[in-house]
Design an enzyme around this catalytic site. Structure first.
Site, PDB file in Angstrom:
ATOM      1  N   ASP A 102      -2.597 -10.694  -2.025  1.00 51.52           N
ATOM      2  CA  ASP A 102      -3.387  -9.754  -0.670  1.00 51.52           C
ATOM      3  C   ASP A 102      -4.738  -9.701  -1.040  1.00 51.52           C
ATOM      4  OD1 ASP A 102      -2.119  -8.293   2.077  1.00 51.52           O
ATOM      5  OD2 ASP A 102      -3.864  -7.320   1.196  1.00 51.52           O
TER       6      ASP A 102
ATOM      7  N   HIS B  72       0.762  -1.165  -0.090  1.00 52.31           N
ATOM      8  CA  HIS B  72       0.168  -0.010  -0.028  1.00 52.31           C
ATOM      9  C   HIS B  72       0.829   1.254  -0.163  1.00 52.31           C
ATOM     10  CE1 HIS B  72      -3.814  -2.132   0.410  1.00 52.31           C
ATOM     11  NE2 HIS B  72      -3.642  -2.609   1.769  1.00 52.31           N
TER      12      HIS B  72
ATOM     13  N   ASP C 104      -4.447 -12.461   3.774  1.00 53.71           N
ATOM     14  CA  ASP C 104      -5.596 -12.104   4.453  1.00 53.71           C
ATOM     15  C   ASP C 104      -6.863 -12.186   3.760  1.00 53.71           C
ATOM     16  OD1 ASP C 104      -4.648 -10.545   2.615  1.00 53.71           O
ATOM     17  OD2 ASP C 104      -4.798  -8.627   3.825  1.00 53.71           O
TER      18      ASP C 104
ATOM     19  N   HIS D  73      -6.329  -7.183  -0.179  1.00 51.68           N
ATOM     20  CA  HIS D  73      -6.375  -5.708  -0.558  1.00 51.68           C
ATOM     21  C   HIS D  73      -5.669  -5.263  -1.946  1.00 51.68           C
ATOM     22  CE1 HIS D  73      -6.994  -6.069   3.742  1.00 51.68           C
ATOM     23  NE2 HIS D  73      -8.097  -5.170   3.507  1.00 51.68           N
TER      24      HIS D  73
END
Length: 400
Positions: free
Chosen positions: A183, A143, A276, A185
């Site tokens: 991931d 991120h 995740d 996200h």
């Protein structure tokens, strides 16, 4: 007398360093991105004797000149100094200016170690000293933008390593890098750093929920395909909802990622390996099993002569991340694979997303222009889950 090394055994690097556990919330508050994440992984691997079958490496801090390949000088200066005594009274205030970030006295060291570790193992795999590697690092990185920390991430570890191989070690012959970000996200930072660069094919599969899932906005849409020379080299597979699992991810592998990877023919694969999307993760809401992750990784080993660097990103259920990394380690070691089966079909929405992604990218990747067989589309597809006002998941037209 030491037994001679088996020439057929794959040399898998394994990097873990307890110093990265010094990055923690400043007052000991509970937080999903905490030191126990990497400790749980390491303890699981030790209990299974994995380190003894790998080449264990110690973390090294990244040099500023390599971090500067993707980050601004002002950002580097902040992360370098944030743990120093002069920032003791300012740390909380500075952290509050960022999106989902904390700092403490161990943050600077951990960030430099995480970035340097991924550079270190990537160089060894690119050189051929190792066949593949796993970097158990934190804080995560995907991120982090060029000029700001974000979403638990301080430096963009994988992006730094990719730029290092392309720009600082041309003699290693790494001309094309495939980054696979699984991931849950979207890897917004990595996408933005390579959006115009055809030397990196960035693939992110993530919950999108029509732009409402973190990091939110349009950046994770399948319409974001790259710009200029990089057009076609950015691939987003955006889930419409949670509950996606093994069958959904493997359908995307078979009908999007693998055909493109075969055409692209990367020299090395860097995996932003967040766990995740694993079953029971408190943030992700998806349900990949360790068996599913092992299949996803196994399918990638047919590319780049198996040169794969797996770098930890997210993942917040300690059992899930430990068991998932263990499953992946066994795949890289080419040991007896996990036994399992995939009983369910992909969601109806999964086929819809696959079709949309293929349509968007078919002018760049002819392999995606071929129509999917109607029998695949017609016979597959679970109803989509829907969430009611109480947050319960139900299934449209469910009859099972």
């Amino acid at each position: 007398m030491e037994a001679p090394e088996d020439p057929r055994r794959r040399r898998v690097g394994l990097l873990y360093d307890e110093r990265m556990c010094r990055h923690a919330t400043p007052d000991g508050e509970s937080h999903p991105e905490n030191p126990e994440r990497i400790r749980a992984i390491w303890l699981k691997l030790e209990s299974e004797g994995i380190p003894q079958r790998c080449v264990v490496l110690r973390a090294k801090e990244a040099e500023d000149k390599y971090i500067a390949l993707v980050h601004t000088q002002s950002h580097i200066k902040l992360i370098r100094n944030i743990s120093s005594k002069e920032f003791d009274s300012q740390r909380l205030r500075i952290a509050s200016k960022f999106n989902s970030i904390y700092f403490n006295k161990g943050s600077s060291e951990a960030a430099y170690l995480a970035a340097g570790s991924v550079v270190e193992v990537s160089e060894k795999v690119a050189k051929g000293d190792l066949d593949s590697a796993i970097a158990i690092v934190r804080p995560p990185g995907h991120h982090a933008e060029s000029d700001e920390a974000m979403g638990f991430c301080l430096f963009n570890n994988v992006a730094i390593a990719a730029n290092f191989l392309l720009n600082e070690r041309p003699e290693l012959g790494i001309r094309k890098i495939l980054i696979v970000d699984w991931d849950v996200h979207h890897g917004n930072g990595t996408q933005n750093m390579f959006y115009k660069d055809p030397r990196v094919l960035f693939f992110s599969i993530h919950r999108f929920d029509f732009g409402s899932f973190y990091p939110a906005g349009d950046g994770g849409s399948y319409c974001m395909v790259g710009e200029g020379a990089g057009a076609g080299y950015n691939i987003n597979v955006p889930w419409e909802h949670g509950q996606c699992g093994d069958a959904d991810y493997l359908a995307v592998w078979d009908h999007v990622l693998l055909p493109v990877a075969e055409s692209y023919n990367p020299d090395i694969i860097l995996i932003s390996a967040g766990f995740d999307a694993a079953v029971r993760d408190p943030l992700g809401g998806c349900c990949i099993t360790p068996y599913g992750y092992s299949l996803m990784l196994k399918k990638l080993m047919g590319f780049a002569q198996g040169k794969i660097v797996m770098t930890l990103e997210g993942g917040y259920n300690l059992n899930s991340i430990a068991n998932s990394v263990l499953a992946c380690a066994k795949v890289l070691l080419e040991e007896k694979p996990l036994v399992g089966s995939i009983e369910v079909q992909p969601f109806e929405s999964t086929w819809r997303v696959i079709q949309e992604v293929r349509h968007e990218l078919k002018t760049f990747w002819p392999a995606l222009a071929v129509e999917l067989p109607q029998n695949v589309l017609a016979s597959n597809g679970r109803p989509c889950p829907v969430e009611d006002a109480h947050g319960w998941l139900w299934f449209k037209f469910a009859d099972f």
